[in-house]
Design an enzyme around this catalytic site. Structure first.
Site, PDB file in Angstrom:
ATOM      1  N   ARG A  15       0.837  -1.218   0.000  1.00 16.80           N
ATOM      2  CA  ARG A  15       0.000   0.000   0.000  1.00 16.80           C
ATOM      3  C   ARG A  15       0.871   1.268   0.000  1.00 16.80           C
ATOM      4  O   ARG A  15       0.935   1.983  -0.989  1.00 16.80           O
ATOM      5  CB  ARG A  15      -0.938  -0.017   1.217  1.00 16.80           C
ATOM      6  CG  ARG A  15      -2.036   1.039   1.156  1.00 16.80           C
ATOM      7  CD  ARG A  15      -1.605   2.416   1.607  1.00 16.80           C
ATOM      8  NE  ARG A  15      -1.105   2.462   2.974  1.00 16.80           N
ATOM      9  CZ  ARG A  15      -0.531   3.542   3.496  1.00 16.80           C
ATOM     10  NH1 ARG A  15      -0.371   4.641   2.792  1.00 16.80           N
ATOM     11  NH2 ARG A  15      -0.074   3.506   4.746  1.00 16.80           N
ATOM     12  N   ASP A  16       1.585   1.523   1.091  1.00 20.16           N
ATOM     13  CA  ASP A  16       2.361   2.767   1.195  1.00 20.16           C
ATOM     14  C   ASP A  16       3.504   2.765   0.172  1.00 20.16           C
ATOM     15  O   ASP A  16       3.852   3.797  -0.402  1.00 20.16           O
ATOM     16  CB  ASP A  16       2.935   2.898   2.622  1.00 20.16           C
ATOM     17  CG  ASP A  16       3.125   4.335   3.065  1.00 20.16           C
ATOM     18  OD1 ASP A  16       3.132   5.221   2.197  1.00 20.16           O
ATOM     19  OD2 ASP A  16       3.286   4.578   4.275  1.00 20.16           O
ATOM     20  N   HIS A 207       5.301   4.446  12.700  1.00 18.07           N
ATOM     21  CA  HIS A 207       5.291   4.389  11.233  1.00 18.07           C
ATOM     22  C   HIS A 207       6.281   5.454  10.734  1.00 18.07           C
ATOM     23  O   HIS A 207       5.910   6.601  10.504  1.00 18.07           O
ATOM     24  CB  HIS A 207       3.858   4.677  10.766  1.00 18.07           C
ATOM     25  CG  HIS A 207       3.640   4.671   9.291  1.00 18.07           C
ATOM     26  ND1 HIS A 207       3.058   3.608   8.621  1.00 18.07           N
ATOM     27  CD2 HIS A 207       3.892   5.590   8.340  1.00 18.07           C
ATOM     28  CE1 HIS A 207       2.954   3.898   7.333  1.00 18.07           C
ATOM     29  NE2 HIS A 207       3.453   5.104   7.132  1.00 18.07           N
ATOM     30  N   HIS A 209       8.885   7.074   8.098  1.00 20.02           N
ATOM     31  CA  HIS A 209       9.477   7.139   6.759  1.00 20.02           C
ATOM     32  C   HIS A 209      10.950   7.492   6.963  1.00 20.02           C
ATOM     33  O   HIS A 209      11.319   8.120   7.967  1.00 20.02           O
ATOM     34  CB  HIS A 209       8.738   8.180   5.907  1.00 20.02           C
ATOM     35  CG  HIS A 209       7.413   7.655   5.432  1.00 20.02           C
ATOM     36  ND1 HIS A 209       7.211   7.181   4.144  1.00 20.02           N
ATOM     37  CD2 HIS A 209       6.237   7.477   6.076  1.00 20.02           C
ATOM     38  CE1 HIS A 209       5.962   6.746   4.031  1.00 20.02           C
ATOM     39  NE2 HIS A 209       5.345   6.915   5.198  1.00 20.02           N
ATOM     40  N   CYS A 240       4.285   9.372   0.622  1.00 20.80           N
ATOM     41  CA  CYS A 240       2.916   9.861   0.551  1.00 20.80           C
ATOM     42  C   CYS A 240       2.815  10.862  -0.603  1.00 20.80           C
ATOM     43  O   CYS A 240       3.554  11.837  -0.633  1.00 20.80           O
ATOM     44  CB  CYS A 240       2.527  10.527   1.868  1.00 20.80           C
ATOM     45  SG  CYS A 240       0.885  11.251   1.811  1.00 20.80           S
ATOM     46  N   ASN A 249       9.027   4.257   3.403  1.00 24.39           N
ATOM     47  CA  ASN A 249       8.996   3.808   4.801  1.00 24.39           C
ATOM     48  C   ASN A 249      10.361   3.231   5.146  1.00 24.39           C
ATOM     49  O   ASN A 249      11.115   2.825   4.265  1.00 24.39           O
ATOM     50  CB  ASN A 249       7.973   2.673   4.966  1.00 24.39           C
ATOM     51  CG  ASN A 249       6.582   3.102   4.633  1.00 24.39           C
ATOM     52  OD1 ASN A 249       6.160   3.028   3.486  1.00 24.39           O
ATOM     53  ND2 ASN A 249       5.851   3.558   5.625  1.00 24.39           N
TER      54      ASN A 249
HETATM   55  P1  HMG Z   1     -13.128  13.454  -2.937  1.00 21.01           P
HETATM   56  O1  HMG Z   1     -12.794  13.596  -4.385  1.00 21.01           O
HETATM   57  O2  HMG Z   1     -13.203  14.677  -2.067  1.00 21.01           O
HETATM   58  O3  HMG Z   1     -14.453  12.571  -2.784  1.00 21.01           O
HETATM   59  O4  HMG Z   1     -12.112  12.438  -2.319  1.00 21.01           O
HETATM   60  P2  HMG Z   1     -15.931  12.920  -2.997  1.00 21.01           P
HETATM   61  O5  HMG Z   1     -16.586  12.324  -1.814  1.00 21.01           O
HETATM   62  O6  HMG Z   1     -16.136  14.374  -3.319  1.00 21.01           O
HETATM   63  O7  HMG Z   1     -16.260  12.056  -4.310  1.00 21.01           O
HETATM   64  C1  HMG Z   1     -15.781  12.385  -5.603  1.00 21.01           C
HETATM   65  C2  HMG Z   1     -15.913  11.181  -6.518  1.00 21.01           C
HETATM   66  O8  HMG Z   1     -14.998  10.165  -6.096  1.00 21.01           O
HETATM   67  C3  HMG Z   1     -17.297  10.512  -6.511  1.00 21.01           C
HETATM   68  O9  HMG Z   1     -17.508   9.961  -7.803  1.00 21.01           O
HETATM   69  C4  HMG Z   1     -17.128   9.388  -5.514  1.00 21.01           C
HETATM   70  O10 HMG Z   1     -18.007   8.301  -5.733  1.00 21.01           O
HETATM   71  C5  HMG Z   1     -15.703   8.959  -5.800  1.00 21.01           C
HETATM   72  P3  HMG Z   1     -18.468  10.724  -8.867  1.00 21.01           P
HETATM   73  O11 HMG Z   1     -19.780  10.808  -8.192  1.00 21.01           O
HETATM   74  O12 HMG Z   1     -17.815  12.051  -9.097  1.00 21.01           O
HETATM   75  O13 HMG Z   1     -18.384   9.793 -10.059  1.00 21.01           O
HETATM   76  N1  HMG Z   1     -15.103   8.361  -4.613  1.00 21.01           N
HETATM   77  C6  HMG Z   1     -14.612   7.107  -4.558  1.00 21.01           C
HETATM   78  N2  HMG Z   1     -14.503   6.141  -5.471  1.00 21.01           N
HETATM   79  C7  HMG Z   1     -13.962   4.985  -5.053  1.00 21.01           C
HETATM   80  N3  HMG Z   1     -13.531   4.754  -3.805  1.00 21.01           N
HETATM   81  C8  HMG Z   1     -13.618   5.724  -2.871  1.00 21.01           C
HETATM   82  C9  HMG Z   1     -14.183   6.949  -3.249  1.00 21.01           C
HETATM   83  N4  HMG Z   1     -14.407   8.100  -2.568  1.00 21.01           N
HETATM   84  C10 HMG Z   1     -14.970   8.930  -3.422  1.00 21.01           C
HETATM   85  N5  HMG Z   1     -13.171   5.487  -1.643  1.00 21.01           N
HETATM   86  C11 HMG Z   1     -11.105  11.014  -0.744  1.00 21.01           C
HETATM   87  C12 HMG Z   1     -12.063  12.164  -0.930  1.00 21.01           C
HETATM   88  C13 HMG Z   1     -10.778  10.875   0.723  1.00 21.01           C
HETATM   89  C14 HMG Z   1     -11.738   9.732  -1.236  1.00 21.01           C
HETATM   90  C15 HMG Z   1      -9.836  11.333  -1.567  1.00 21.01           C
HETATM   91  O14 HMG Z   1      -9.308  12.530  -1.094  1.00 21.01           O
HETATM   92  C16 HMG Z   1      -8.804  10.266  -1.498  1.00 21.01           C
HETATM   93  O15 HMG Z   1      -8.941   9.211  -2.097  1.00 21.01           O
HETATM   94  N6  HMG Z   1      -7.699  10.513  -0.759  1.00 21.01           N
HETATM   95  C17 HMG Z   1      -6.704   9.515  -0.524  1.00 21.01           C
HETATM   96  C18 HMG Z   1      -5.337  10.063  -0.617  1.00 21.01           C
HETATM   97  C19 HMG Z   1      -4.355   8.982  -0.273  1.00 21.01           C
HETATM   98  O16 HMG Z   1      -4.549   7.811  -0.528  1.00 21.01           O
HETATM   99  N7  HMG Z   1      -3.219   9.393   0.324  1.00 21.01           N
HETATM  100  C20 HMG Z   1      -2.181   8.505   0.691  1.00 21.01           C
HETATM  101  C21 HMG Z   1      -2.527   7.625   1.842  1.00 21.01           C
HETATM  102  S1  HMG Z   1      -2.272   8.358   3.430  1.00 21.01           S
HETATM  103  C22 HMG Z   1      -0.605   8.109   3.781  1.00 21.01           C
HETATM  104  O17 HMG Z   1       0.132   7.704   2.943  1.00 21.01           O
HETATM  105  C23 HMG Z   1      -0.110   8.351   5.183  1.00 21.01           C
HETATM  106  C24 HMG Z   1       0.102   7.065   5.986  1.00 21.01           C
HETATM  107  O18 HMG Z   1       0.996   6.186   5.311  1.00 21.01           O
HETATM  108  C25 HMG Z   1       0.669   7.397   7.370  1.00 21.01           C
HETATM  109  C26 HMG Z   1       1.893   8.299   7.335  1.00 21.01           C
HETATM  110  O19 HMG Z   1       2.847   8.034   6.589  1.00 21.01           O
HETATM  111  O20 HMG Z   1       1.879   9.254   8.093  1.00 21.01           O
HETATM  112  C27 HMG Z   1      -1.218   6.316   6.196  1.00 21.01           C
HETATM  113 MG    MG Z   2       3.142   6.344   5.333  1.00 24.26          MG
END
Ligand code: HMG
Ligand code: MG
Length: 311
Positions: A15-16, A207, A209, A240, A249
């Site tokens: 994933r990450d 966690h 990085h 990220c 990581n």
């Molecule tokens: P958004 O665009 O604001 O969502 O995304 P929305 O609710 O306005 O929806 C827009 C469209 O997206 C809609 O479709 C939804 O159905 C669709 P439309 O009606 O326009 O056709 N949609 C989805 N489709 C599939 N699966 C879903 C989904 N949600 C909405 N789940 C959202 C909001 C949170 C979903 C978006 O901002 C997003 O996906 N963000 C994720 C970013 C990400 O993955 N970042 C990296 C992970 S975090 C990380 O790495 C940190 C960590 O490792 C810890 C650390 O290191 O500190 C965990």
């Molecule tokens: Mg991370």
């Protein structure tokens, strides 16, 4: 020095590690790689994320990966879940655990999930409730605990408040994210001193990085403070996409090298992780950052060369 006799490694590479990669790793290759990891002794693997595929195209095959892998008994397969839609997809793909996530800094939270911190709470509360009701476990992440790429210093009170709220929602465990690999051992000690007064040590994971090469030092301090759960990524893959400059990581390979050498039991086979690192390095088409992986690969190369000469 008092160290525990055993620790738990939670592999987040699929994933990450992959979420920030430009090269799309085919579903078939992801499945093969996760299957390799599943037989390495790892008991927890974060296999994908059910975020909006438009935001993270590298993991747009989350459902196919989750249903395509060969699940090993005793291994927990986790997926990152940002909202209700993500949870529906994750439950349909029968994941074992949903990991919710948010940041301790407002700007990173907004960039990462398009919501303010306040707007995020009810969304996560609903996910945790439904996850537990479905008989699955729930993990929480707080990102930018040690610093934010947009805001710089992060207030420890914000970390405490968010952690408390996530535990109140019912998460089983909280992983503290050094999203941009900015922490140093003194800071880790200071942050943990505060958090360990409020939360049970067995419920906290770290966690890190490894952006600035301080991850192992930070892990050692965490270990000395009683933490026994560490997230890592095979070969040190990752980053990220909403944290500029964030690299991978801490490498699972580096953790294993360190813990095996210290006689701290991980239950994970270094050779199998080496094979999995070599596999994904080939697919990604560039060297993985892990130092112990690169050292082990060169030594393996030398041994093979010697064997060929001896023939
Ligand atoms: P958004 O665009 O604001 O969502 O995304 P929305 O609710 O306005 O929806 C827009 C469209 O997206 C809609 O479709 C939804 O159905 C669709 P439309 O009606 O326009 O056709 N949609 C989805 N489709 C599939 N699966 C879903 C989904 N949600 C909405 N789940 C959202 C909001 C949170 C979903 C978006 O901002 C997003 O996906 N963000 C994720 C970013 C990400 O993955 N970042 C990296 C992970 S975090 C990380 O790495 C940190 C960590 O490792 C810890 C650390 O290191 O500190 C965990
Ligand atoms: Mg991370």
């Amino acid at each position: 020095m008092k160290w525990p006799s055993a620790i738990t490694i939670k592999e987040v590479g699929p994933r990450d590690g992959l979420q920030n990669e430009k090269v799309f790793i085919s579903t078939e290759d992801k499945i093969e790689w996760i299957n390799q990891l599943s037989t390495s002794g790892l008991k927890h693997i974060e296999i994908t994320s059910f975020v909006n595929p438009k935001w993270i195209p590298a993991l747009s095959d989350a459902a196919a990966v989750s249903t395509g892998i060969t699940r090993q008994p005793g291994v927990t397969y986790t997926a990152l879940v940002p909202n209700q839609r993500g949870l529906e997809r994750a439950l349909a793909a029968d994941i074992d655990e949903a990991a919710v996530f948010m940041s301790a800094s407002e700007t990173h939270n907004l960039k990462n999930i398009n919501k303010s911190i306040r707007e995020t709470f009810p969304v996560l509360k609903d996910i945790v409730k439904k996850t537990l009701a479905a008989g699955k476990s729930s993990r929480g992440y707080v990102s930018t605990v040690f610093g934010c790429p947009y805001e710089g210093k992060v207030d420890i009170d914000a970390v405490v408040r968010i952690s408390e709220t996530l535990f109140e929602m019912g998460i089983d465990e909280l992983s503290l994210g050094d999203t941009i690999g900015i922490a140093n051992p003194k800071q880790v000690q200071e942050v943990l001193e505060v958090l360990l007064k409020r939360f049970p040590v067995g419920k906290l994971a770290m966690h890190f990085h490894d952006t600035r090469g301080t991850a192992l030092a930070n892990i050692l301090v965490s270990l000395e403070m009683g933490i026994t759960i560490f997230d890592s990524s095979v070969g040190g893959l990752g980053g990220c996409p909403y944290a500029p400059g964030a690299s991978g990581n801490v490498a699972t390979d580096d953790l294993l090298y360190m813990f095996d050498g210290m006689d701290i039991h991980t239950g994970v086979d270094q050779e199998k992780i080496l094979t999995a690192s070599q596999y994904i390095q080939k697919k990604i088409g560039k060297p993985l950052p892990s130092k112990s992986f690169q050292a082990a690969s060169s030594q393996l190369g030398c041994r093979l060369e010697n064997m060929e000469k001896g023939r």
